[in-house]
Design a protein around this motif. Structure first.
Motif, PDB file in Angstrom:
ATOM      1  N   ARG A   1      32.440  33.729  38.234  1.00 24.06           N
ATOM      2  CA  ARG A   1      31.170  34.141  37.627  1.00 24.06           C
ATOM      3  C   ARG A   1      31.089  33.818  36.130  1.00 24.06           C
ATOM      4  N   GLY A   2      32.162  33.224  35.617  1.00 26.41           N
ATOM      5  CA  GLY A   2      32.151  32.811  34.218  1.00 26.41           C
ATOM      6  C   GLY A   2      32.389  33.931  33.227  1.00 26.41           C
ATOM      7  N   GLU A   3      32.745  35.118  33.742  1.00 23.84           N
ATOM      8  CA  GLU A   3      32.972  36.266  32.847  1.00 23.84           C
ATOM      9  C   GLU A   3      34.413  36.262  32.348  1.00 23.84           C
ATOM     10  N   LEU A   4      34.586  36.368  31.033  1.00 22.94           N
ATOM     11  CA  LEU A   4      35.931  36.326  30.464  1.00 22.94           C
ATOM     12  C   LEU A   4      36.760  37.536  30.878  1.00 22.94           C
ATOM     13  N   SER A   5      36.103  38.644  31.211  1.00 18.31           N
ATOM     14  CA  SER A   5      36.852  39.850  31.583  1.00 18.31           C
ATOM     15  C   SER A   5      37.678  39.646  32.858  1.00 18.31           C
ATOM     16  N   ALA A   6      37.339  38.643  33.662  1.00 18.30           N
ATOM     17  CA  ALA A   6      38.141  38.350  34.862  1.00 18.30           C
ATOM     18  C   ALA A   6      39.565  37.933  34.484  1.00 18.30           C
ATOM     19  N   ILE A   7      39.749  37.409  33.261  1.00 20.58           N
ATOM     20  CA  ILE A   7      41.093  37.005  32.815  1.00 20.58           C
ATOM     21  C   ILE A   7      42.019  38.221  32.742  1.00 20.58           C
ATOM     22  N   ILE A   8      41.460  39.347  32.336  1.00 23.13           N
ATOM     23  CA  ILE A   8      42.262  40.574  32.239  1.00 23.13           C
ATOM     24  C   ILE A   8      42.779  40.940  33.632  1.00 23.13           C
ATOM     25  N   SER A   9      41.906  40.846  34.623  1.00 17.30           N
ATOM     26  CA  SER A   9      42.319  41.117  36.003  1.00 17.30           C
ATOM     27  C   SER A   9      43.441  40.170  36.409  1.00 17.30           C
ATOM     28  N   ALA A  10      43.334  38.900  36.027  1.00 15.05           N
ATOM     29  CA  ALA A  10      44.348  37.913  36.406  1.00 15.05           C
ATOM     30  C   ALA A  10      45.701  38.253  35.799  1.00 15.05           C
ATOM     31  N   VAL A  11      45.709  38.642  34.532  1.00 16.75           N
ATOM     32  CA  VAL A  11      46.979  38.995  33.871  1.00 16.75           C
ATOM     33  C   VAL A  11      47.576  40.223  34.547  1.00 16.75           C
ATOM     34  N   LYS A  12      46.750  41.223  34.809  1.00 22.23           N
ATOM     35  CA  LYS A  12      47.239  42.456  35.456  1.00 22.23           C
ATOM     36  C   LYS A  12      47.771  42.161  36.850  1.00 22.23           C
ATOM     37  N   LEU A  13      47.035  41.326  37.565  1.00 23.55           N
ATOM     38  CA  LEU A  13      47.430  40.937  38.919  1.00 23.55           C
ATOM     39  C   LEU A  13      48.799  40.267  38.893  1.00 23.55           C
ATOM     40  N   SER A  14      48.978  39.348  37.975  1.00 21.34           N
ATOM     41  CA  SER A  14      50.229  38.616  37.841  1.00 21.34           C
ATOM     42  C   SER A  14      51.384  39.575  37.582  1.00 21.34           C
ATOM     43  N   LYS A  15      51.155  40.508  36.684  1.00 21.65           N
ATOM     44  CA  LYS A  15      52.219  41.471  36.348  1.00 21.65           C
ATOM     45  C   LYS A  15      52.527  42.362  37.543  1.00 21.65           C
ATOM     46  N   ALA A  16      51.494  42.821  38.234  1.00 22.01           N
ATOM     47  CA  ALA A  16      51.671  43.737  39.367  1.00 22.01           C
ATOM     48  C   ALA A  16      52.425  43.049  40.507  1.00 22.01           C
TER      49      ALA A  16
END
Ligand code: ADP
Ligand code: MG
Length: 292
Positions: free
Chosen positions: A271-286
């Motif tokens: 969707r082009g929203e930069l906030s999705a990057i935060i989800s990606a970092v959290k996902l990676s860590k989890a």
């Protein structure tokens, strides 16, 4: 094991609007120290609009928009679209341009009704010996308002300035603040001028602003960040971002951007929203906590 976790990760990513093309990227995400962002279309909406017309004494806005709109018809740049739209809004019948040329990082040149026309930045005016120095203060004022100011010259004479502003995406500032809070450094790499870039950087809270970078220069800037900070992600939408997306440890494309950028990237923000990057970092860590 890892493959299962990656599949689960892909599913969870899709839910958050992250499309993962390269599974390794999810692994690399947790090591990212720095995220570099393109400006136009990435931090901003990429839909600039004309905000100001500053005419030299005796020049009519209609005349100015005729030349500016006619020459910019030939350009694919979002700045060009803004100028053409403005001319159309003012119901100006655009003419024909011959010998059109787009000069990377500078602007456009061509002949309209037999006269030589330039639209672009200071670099373009300097290159063609067009005197604009008495308008420097006006240019600075516009740039400090986060606008991109371009000049129009015809037959060696300056006719005026057109300024364009590109609205910032609703979630850009919040996403950048969240990343900084997670200890990730943020940077912006843009071809736009230093003052405009700094004004936008300030609005969204990016401390490290790298401006006036030619399209070919984005790769070098990513390499420089990698040498300094290690694992670097790059976010971009444009054709000219593709090499930098490939160079980065994680290339992130904007889903609403060009296919060339999407193909060069490891992940896409649907969707082009930069906030999705935060989800990606959290996902990676989890995920990688679970594996170990
Ligand atoms: P970015 O994609 O970050 O905006 P570019 O390298 O495409 O960077 O453009 C850099 C600068 O070159 C612009 O800010 C503008 O001053 C000038 N420029 C580029 N294309 C055009 C154009 N079509 N018309 C006028 N100026 C242009
Ligand atoms: Mg862009």
């Amino acid at each position: 094991g890892t493959p299962t976790a990656l599949m689960v990760g892909s599913g969870m990513g899709a839910e958050k609007g992250i499309l993962i093309r390269n599974g390794e990227a999810i692994q690399t995400f947790k090591e990212v120290t720095t995220i570099a962002f393109d400006k136009t279309g990435t931090i901003t909406k990429g839909k600039p609009e004309v905000t100001d017309l500053v005419m030299i004494d005796g020049v009519e806005e209609k005349e100015f928009l005729y030349y500016a709109g006619t020459i910019e018809k030939g350009s694919e740049h979002p700045l060009a679209h803004a100028i053409v739209e403005k001319a159309k809004d003012e119901e100006i019948n655009l003419g024909e341009v011959i010998d059109f040329n787009a000069i990377v990082g500078m602007g456009v040149v061509g002949k309209i009704d037999g006269e030589e026309v330039f639209v672009g930045n200071r670099k373009l005016m300097k290159k063609n010996n067009i005197a604009y120095e008495s308008y420097e203060e006006e240019l600075i004022r516009l740039e400090e308002e986060a606008k991109t100011a371009m000049m129009l010259a015809k037959e060696g004479q300056l006719l005026g300035i057109v300024a364009v502003a590109d609205p910032i995406k609703e979630d850009s500032a919040q996403a950048i603040a969240a990343l900084e809070n997670m200890g990730i450094k943020t940077a912006m790499i843009t071809g736009d001028n230093k003052r405009t870039a700094a004004a936008i950087g300030k609005k969204v809270g990016i401390s490290h602003v790298i401006a006036e970078v030619l399209p070919d220069g984005k790769v070098e800037e990513v390499i420089r960040l990698q040498e300094k900070y290690g694992t670097v992600a790059m976010v971009g939408d444009g054709i000219n971002d593709a090499p930098a997306l490939k160079q980065a440890n994680v290339g992130i494309a904007i889903g609403t951007g060009t296919d060339i950028a999407i193909e060069a990237a490891d992940v896409t923000l649907v969707r082009g929203e930069l906030s999705a990057i935060i989800s990606a970092v959290k996902l990676s860590k989890a995920i990688f906590r679970k594996i170990r």
